[in-house]
Design a protein around this motif. Sequence first.
Motif, short mmCIF file in Angstrom:
data_model
loop_
_atom_site.label_atom_id
_atom_site.label_comp_id
_atom_site.label_asym_id
_atom_site.label_seq_id
_atom_site.Cartn_x
_atom_site.Cartn_y
_atom_site.Cartn_z
N GLY A 47 35.57 30.65 35.43
CA GLY A 47 35.16 31.47 36.57
C GLY A 47 33.67 31.42 36.85
N VAL A 48 32.89 30.65 36.09
CA VAL A 48 31.44 30.58 36.30
C VAL A 48 31.11 29.81 37.57
N PHE A 58 43.93 36.56 40.66
CA PHE A 58 43.33 37.48 41.62
C PHE A 58 43.02 38.83 40.99
N LEU A 59 43.94 39.37 40.21
CA LEU A 59 43.74 40.71 39.65
C LEU A 59 42.62 40.77 38.61
N SER A 60 42.22 39.64 38.08
CA SER A 60 41.13 39.66 37.09
C SER A 60 39.76 39.45 37.75
N LYS A 61 39.73 39.15 39.03
CA LYS A 61 38.44 38.90 39.70
C LYS A 61 37.55 40.13 39.71
N GLY A 62 38.12 41.32 39.70
CA GLY A 62 37.30 42.54 39.62
C GLY A 62 36.51 42.60 38.33
N PHE A 63 37.15 42.23 37.23
CA PHE A 63 36.44 42.21 35.95
C PHE A 63 35.32 41.18 35.98
#
Length: 178
Positions: A47-48, A58-63
């Motif tokens: 994700g860097v 998608f649901l982990s993008k907030g973290f």
Amino acid sequence: GTPKFTLSKGFVINPPNLCTTSLLNLLSVIPHDLPTQPKIVAVTSNGVTADSHKSIPFLSKGFYALISVPHADKLGMEKVIHWSAGWSKDSWKDGDPDAHILPQGWESRLGGRAGWLKSIVVVRPAILTDGGEAAKYKAGEDVSGLWTVSRRDAAHFISNDVLRNWSKWEGNAVSVGY
């Protein structure tokens, strides 16, 4: 640097360029004319980069928004590796890291010649956990949907796959996780 949490920036480390500076220090002392280069495994994060961020659930993008400061440091590492390894300029889509992460003129510390580093693998683990070793992770260049990976499994991947199958992974950035 021990991470601290702030409401305005999420998790931060001090100094904010610890990993990038450490990599620059390491690479600056490796002679470019060695007959055999040392094998270097650089651990950044899934994700860097813009491309790897597209592959996270998608649901982990907030973290991931909460770890943008440490990710800026990991992006600095990836920029240094990209340049040093001579990877295609067209494949770098993330711009230049901020000057407090990667200072102007950093290339001169590495001899000013791109493409000299040949023996490197970038490992991009998913969100690291303190879980046990299951050795049931997925790994590869284009693996999507990775949520987490234990530190032990990330280490297992490096020691039991990357180092033992160096020619398979050398010169690549690979994600690992479940």
